[in-house]
Design a protein around this motif. Structure first.
Motif, PDB file in Angstrom:
ATOM      1  N   ALA A  50       3.374 -27.095 -10.721  1.00 55.15           N
ATOM      2  CA  ALA A  50       2.442 -27.659 -11.694  1.00 55.15           C
ATOM      3  C   ALA A  50       2.267 -26.665 -12.837  1.00 55.15           C
ATOM      4  O   ALA A  50       2.634 -25.499 -12.721  1.00 55.15           O
ATOM      5  N   PRO A  51       1.717 -27.134 -13.951  1.00 55.46           N
ATOM      6  CA  PRO A  51       1.507 -26.196 -15.070  1.00 55.46           C
ATOM      7  C   PRO A  51       0.441 -25.152 -14.735  1.00 55.46           C
ATOM      8  O   PRO A  51      -0.375 -25.331 -13.831  1.00 55.46           O
ATOM      9  N   VAL A  52       0.461 -24.068 -15.476  1.00 55.98           N
ATOM     10  CA  VAL A  52      -0.524 -23.006 -15.313  1.00 55.98           C
ATOM     11  C   VAL A  52      -1.885 -23.561 -15.737  1.00 55.98           C
ATOM     12  O   VAL A  52      -2.022 -24.175 -16.797  1.00 55.98           O
ATOM     13  N   THR A  53      -2.900 -23.366 -14.886  1.00 60.44           N
ATOM     14  CA  THR A  53      -4.235 -23.891 -15.177  1.00 60.44           C
ATOM     15  C   THR A  53      -5.269 -22.775 -15.128  1.00 60.44           C
ATOM     16  O   THR A  53      -4.992 -21.678 -14.633  1.00 60.44           O
ATOM     17  N   LEU A  54      -6.453 -23.072 -15.626  1.00 53.02           N
ATOM     18  CA  LEU A  54      -7.561 -22.129 -15.520  1.00 53.02           C
ATOM     19  C   LEU A  54      -7.975 -22.017 -14.059  1.00 53.02           C
ATOM     20  O   LEU A  54      -7.947 -22.989 -13.316  1.00 53.02           O
ATOM     21  N   VAL A  55      -8.369 -20.841 -13.638  1.00 53.94           N
ATOM     22  CA  VAL A  55      -8.784 -20.614 -12.256  1.00 53.94           C
ATOM     23  C   VAL A  55     -10.066 -21.387 -11.958  1.00 53.94           C
ATOM     24  O   VAL A  55     -10.177 -22.060 -10.945  1.00 53.94           O
ATOM     25  N   ALA A  56     -11.030 -21.316 -12.851  1.00 50.60           N
ATOM     26  CA  ALA A  56     -12.320 -21.959 -12.614  1.00 50.60           C
ATOM     27  C   ALA A  56     -12.268 -23.470 -12.822  1.00 50.60           C
ATOM     28  O   ALA A  56     -13.056 -24.198 -12.238  1.00 50.60           O
ATOM     29  N   TYR A  57     -11.359 -23.930 -13.661  1.00 51.93           N
ATOM     30  CA  TYR A  57     -11.241 -25.354 -13.978  1.00 51.93           C
ATOM     31  C   TYR A  57      -9.782 -25.763 -13.787  1.00 51.93           C
ATOM     32  O   TYR A  57      -9.001 -25.763 -14.732  1.00 51.93           O
ATOM     33  N   ALA A  58      -9.444 -26.131 -12.583  1.00 51.73           N
ATOM     34  CA  ALA A  58      -8.042 -26.408 -12.238  1.00 51.73           C
ATOM     35  C   ALA A  58      -7.480 -27.626 -12.951  1.00 51.73           C
ATOM     36  O   ALA A  58      -6.259 -27.816 -12.975  1.00 51.73           O
ATOM     37  N   ASP A  59      -8.307 -28.452 -13.538  1.00 53.03           N
ATOM     38  CA  ASP A  59      -7.814 -29.630 -14.249  1.00 53.03           C
ATOM     39  C   ASP A  59      -7.489 -29.343 -15.719  1.00 53.03           C
ATOM     40  O   ASP A  59      -7.017 -30.223 -16.426  1.00 53.03           O
ATOM     41  N   ILE A  60      -7.694 -28.111 -16.181  1.00 48.85           N
ATOM     42  CA  ILE A  60      -7.415 -27.758 -17.575  1.00 48.85           C
ATOM     43  C   ILE A  60      -6.209 -26.825 -17.626  1.00 48.85           C
ATOM     44  O   ILE A  60      -6.277 -25.682 -17.190  1.00 48.85           O
ATOM     45  N   PRO A  61      -5.079 -27.301 -18.163  1.00 49.09           N
ATOM     46  CA  PRO A  61      -3.903 -26.426 -18.315  1.00 49.09           C
ATOM     47  C   PRO A  61      -4.172 -25.328 -19.344  1.00 49.09           C
ATOM     48  O   PRO A  61      -4.876 -25.535 -20.335  1.00 49.09           O
ATOM     49  N   CYS A  62      -3.604 -24.163 -19.117  1.00 48.98           N
ATOM     50  CA  CYS A  62      -3.877 -23.014 -19.986  1.00 48.98           C
ATOM     51  C   CYS A  62      -3.331 -23.184 -21.398  1.00 48.98           C
ATOM     52  O   CYS A  62      -3.888 -22.641 -22.333  1.00 48.98           O
ATOM     53  N   GLY A  63      -2.269 -23.917 -21.561  1.00 47.83           N
ATOM     54  CA  GLY A  63      -1.703 -24.092 -22.892  1.00 47.83           C
ATOM     55  C   GLY A  63      -2.175 -25.337 -23.604  1.00 47.83           C
ATOM     56  O   GLY A  63      -1.672 -25.673 -24.669  1.00 47.83           O
ATOM     57  N   SER A  64      -3.172 -26.015 -23.072  1.00 43.76           N
ATOM     58  CA  SER A  64      -3.587 -27.299 -23.630  1.00 43.76           C
ATOM     59  C   SER A  64      -4.574 -27.136 -24.781  1.00 43.76           C
ATOM     60  O   SER A  64      -5.183 -26.092 -24.977  1.00 43.76           O
ATOM     61  N   GLU A  65      -4.718 -28.226 -25.519  1.00 42.67           N
ATOM     62  CA  GLU A  65      -5.681 -28.259 -26.613  1.00 42.67           C
ATOM     63  C   GLU A  65      -7.113 -28.217 -26.075  1.00 42.67           C
ATOM     64  O   GLU A  65      -8.016 -27.685 -26.718  1.00 42.67           O
ATOM     65  N   GLU A  66      -7.298 -28.763 -24.890  1.00 43.12           N
ATOM     66  CA  GLU A  66      -8.614 -28.742 -24.253  1.00 43.12           C
ATOM     67  C   GLU A  66      -9.088 -27.299 -24.019  1.00 43.12           C
ATOM     68  O   GLU A  66     -10.248 -26.976 -24.228  1.00 43.12           O
ATOM     69  N   GLN A 117     -14.096 -16.006 -17.223  1.00 39.44           N
ATOM     70  CA  GLN A 117     -13.374 -17.070 -16.525  1.00 39.44           C
ATOM     71  C   GLN A 117     -12.643 -18.016 -17.475  1.00 39.44           C
ATOM     72  O   GLN A 117     -11.729 -18.716 -17.053  1.00 39.44           O
ATOM     73  N   PHE A 118     -13.003 -18.027 -18.749  1.00 36.18           N
ATOM     74  CA  PHE A 118     -12.291 -18.854 -19.722  1.00 36.18           C
ATOM     75  C   PHE A 118     -10.883 -18.333 -19.995  1.00 36.18           C
ATOM     76  O   PHE A 118     -10.069 -19.019 -20.594  1.00 36.18           O
ATOM     77  N   PHE A 119     -10.588 -17.110 -19.573  1.00 35.93           N
ATOM     78  CA  PHE A 119      -9.301 -16.489 -19.849  1.00 35.93           C
ATOM     79  C   PHE A 119      -8.429 -16.312 -18.608  1.00 35.93           C
ATOM     80  O   PHE A 119      -7.311 -15.836 -18.719  1.00 35.93           O
ATOM     81  N   GLU A 120      -8.952 -16.654 -17.442  1.00 33.64           N
ATOM     82  CA  GLU A 120      -8.206 -16.482 -16.193  1.00 33.64           C
ATOM     83  C   GLU A 120      -7.340 -17.713 -15.924  1.00 33.64           C
ATOM     84  O   GLU A 120      -7.849 -18.805 -15.734  1.00 33.64           O
ATOM     85  N   CYS A 121      -6.035 -17.498 -15.874  1.00 34.64           N
ATOM     86  CA  CYS A 121      -5.095 -18.577 -15.591  1.00 34.64           C
ATOM     87  C   CYS A 121      -4.378 -18.300 -14.273  1.00 34.64           C
ATOM     88  O   CYS A 121      -4.182 -17.153 -13.896  1.00 34.64           O
ATOM     89  N   ARG A 122      -3.996 -19.362 -13.609  1.00 25.89           N
ATOM     90  CA  ARG A 122      -3.297 -19.248 -12.331  1.00 25.89           C
ATOM     91  C   ARG A 122      -2.039 -20.108 -12.398  1.00 25.89           C
ATOM     92  O   ARG A 122      -2.072 -21.245 -12.830  1.00 25.89           O
ATOM     93  N   SER A 123      -0.940 -19.535 -11.942  1.00 24.51           N
ATOM     94  CA  SER A 123       0.305 -20.304 -11.910  1.00 24.51           C
ATOM     95  C   SER A 123       0.402 -21.084 -10.604  1.00 24.51           C
ATOM     96  O   SER A 123      -0.163 -20.683  -9.581  1.00 24.51           O
ATOM     97  N   HIS A 124       1.085 -22.204 -10.669  1.00 26.17           N
ATOM     98  CA  HIS A 124       1.303 -23.061  -9.511  1.00 26.17           C
ATOM     99  C   HIS A 124       2.805 -23.277  -9.346  1.00 26.17           C
ATOM    100  O   HIS A 124       3.536 -23.321 -10.332  1.00 26.17           O
TER     101      HIS A 124
END
Length: 120
Positions: A20-36, A10-17
């Motif tokens: 909005a920016p592409v975020t992790l599926v399991a953690y919608a508040d974390i953008p996939c390209g972010s430092e977080e 799940q750390f590698f699954e991203c969803r496009s919106h």
């Protein structure tokens, strides 16, 4: 095994919106390209190495020694979940099922936005 592998992936699954920016599926508040996400990526890689890869490697090792060790009652009792469902001639078939389980868990990463491909 599938839930553990799915959780590791799940750390590698991203969803496009759409707006909005592409975020992790399991953690919608974390953008996939972010430092977080980069910070938690190490935990994701470690989780994948421990669960899908590590457990599968351990089962491969068990199946490799199974022909020599299957006469031992302790070995049969501790590895029965992996080999007892099949005839002795196909003792390795538990690995086929394990590989299938890894593929099922990985489909969400391979096709994160395509529900039809995940069901196929």
């Amino acid at each position: 095994y599938i839930p553990l592998a799915k959780t590791a992936f799940q750390f590698f699954e991203c969803r496009s919106h759409p707006s909005a920016p592409v975020t992790l599926v399991a953690y919608a508040d974390i953008p996939c390209g972010s430092e977080e996400r980069t910070d938690i990526m190490y935990a994701g890689v470690l989780a994948v190495l421990i669960y899908p890869v590590g457990i599968l490697t351990a089962f491969i090792c068990v199946c490799a020694v199974a022909p020599k060790m299957y006469h031992s009652p302790n070995f049969r009792m501790s590895t029965g979940f992996l080999m007892a469902r099949w005839k002795p001639e196909v003792w390795f078939f538990g690995l086929v099922v394990m590989f299938r389980n890894v593929v099922i868990a990985f489909l969400g990463v391979a096709y994160p936005a395509d529900g039809v491909a995940q069901l196929a």
